[in-house]
Scaffold this motif. Structure first.
Motif, mmCIF file in Angstrom:
data_model
loop_
_atom_site.group_PDB
_atom_site.id
_atom_site.type_symbol
_atom_site.label_atom_id
_atom_site.label_comp_id
_atom_site.label_asym_id
_atom_site.label_seq_id
_atom_site.Cartn_x
_atom_site.Cartn_y
_atom_site.Cartn_z
ATOM 1 N N ALA A 25 112.613 71.512 43.342
ATOM 2 C CA ALA A 25 112.890 72.804 42.722
ATOM 3 C C ALA A 25 114.010 73.546 43.451
ATOM 4 C CB ALA A 25 111.627 73.654 42.702
ATOM 5 N N LEU A 26 113.985 73.506 44.759
ATOM 6 C CA LEU A 26 115.043 74.164 45.533
ATOM 7 C C LEU A 26 116.404 73.519 45.286
ATOM 8 C CD1 LEU A 26 113.215 74.744 48.930
ATOM 9 C CD2 LEU A 26 113.858 76.468 47.245
ATOM 10 N N GLU A 27 116.414 72.212 45.149
ATOM 11 C CA GLU A 27 117.670 71.497 44.886
ATOM 12 C C GLU A 27 118.211 71.838 43.496
ATOM 13 O OE1 GLU A 27 119.214 66.957 44.184
ATOM 14 O OE2 GLU A 27 117.365 67.253 45.309
ATOM 15 N N ARG A 28 117.341 71.862 42.520
ATOM 16 C CA ARG A 28 117.792 72.162 41.148
ATOM 17 C C ARG A 28 118.284 73.592 40.990
ATOM 18 N NH1 ARG A 28 113.926 68.786 37.047
ATOM 19 N NH2 ARG A 28 114.610 66.762 37.816
ATOM 20 N N ASN A 29 117.751 74.506 41.794
ATOM 21 C CA ASN A 29 118.208 75.889 41.745
ATOM 22 C C ASN A 29 119.466 76.120 42.582
ATOM 23 O OD1 ASN A 29 116.280 76.875 39.981
ATOM 24 N ND2 ASN A 29 114.816 77.249 41.615
ATOM 25 N N GLY A 30 119.956 75.083 43.224
ATOM 26 C CA GLY A 30 121.178 75.186 44.006
ATOM 27 C C GLY A 30 120.987 75.806 45.377
ATOM 28 N N LYS A 31 119.765 75.924 45.838
ATOM 29 C CA LYS A 31 119.489 76.524 47.141
ATOM 30 C C LYS A 31 119.755 75.563 48.296
ATOM 31 C CE LYS A 31 117.731 80.278 45.296
ATOM 32 N NZ LYS A 31 118.458 81.515 45.258
ATOM 33 N N ILE A 32 119.533 74.265 48.049
ATOM 34 C CA ILE A 32 119.736 73.262 49.100
ATOM 35 C C ILE A 32 120.455 72.060 48.504
ATOM 36 C CG2 ILE A 32 117.743 73.959 50.492
ATOM 37 C CD1 ILE A 32 116.168 71.666 49.250
ATOM 38 N N SER A 33 121.032 71.242 49.381
ATOM 39 C CA SER A 33 121.740 70.039 48.932
ATOM 40 C C SER A 33 120.747 68.888 48.748
ATOM 41 C CB SER A 33 122.797 69.642 49.958
ATOM 42 O OG SER A 33 122.182 69.213 51.153
#
Length: 88
Positions: A25-33
């Motif tokens: 979820a964090l990756e899809r929201n652009g928060k992490i690589s």
């Protein structure tokens, strides 16, 4: 011995679902690589599996394992799943 792994896997399964969903979820929201997502997954999945094994180890007096062996097995299980995270 087999019952130990079956119960531990069933117990840690809900925690492993969260460990897989959070970095995704964090990756899809652009928060992490993608690489950071894989690292977070590796840490969370290993910790979830380790905690499941420790709980079952405490509750089953017939099976005894030390923390190092449980940690190694948790990392091995994580390595089997981390390929799926990198391929998505």
């Amino acid at each position: 011995f087999i019952l130990f792994f079956i119960i531990a896997s069933a117990l840690s399964y809900p925690m492993n679902i969260i460990a897989g969903a959070l970095p995704k979820a964090l990756e899809r929201n652009g928060k992490i690589s993608k690489n950071t997502s894989a690292i977070i997954f590796a840490v969370l999945d290993s910790a979830a599996t380790f905690s499941g094994f420790c709980i079952v180890d405490c509750l089953m007096p017939s099976v005894s394992a030390n923390a190092l062996s449980l940690a190694v097995i948790s990392v091995i299980f994580m390595l089997l799943e981390v390929k799926d995270i990198k391929n998505r």
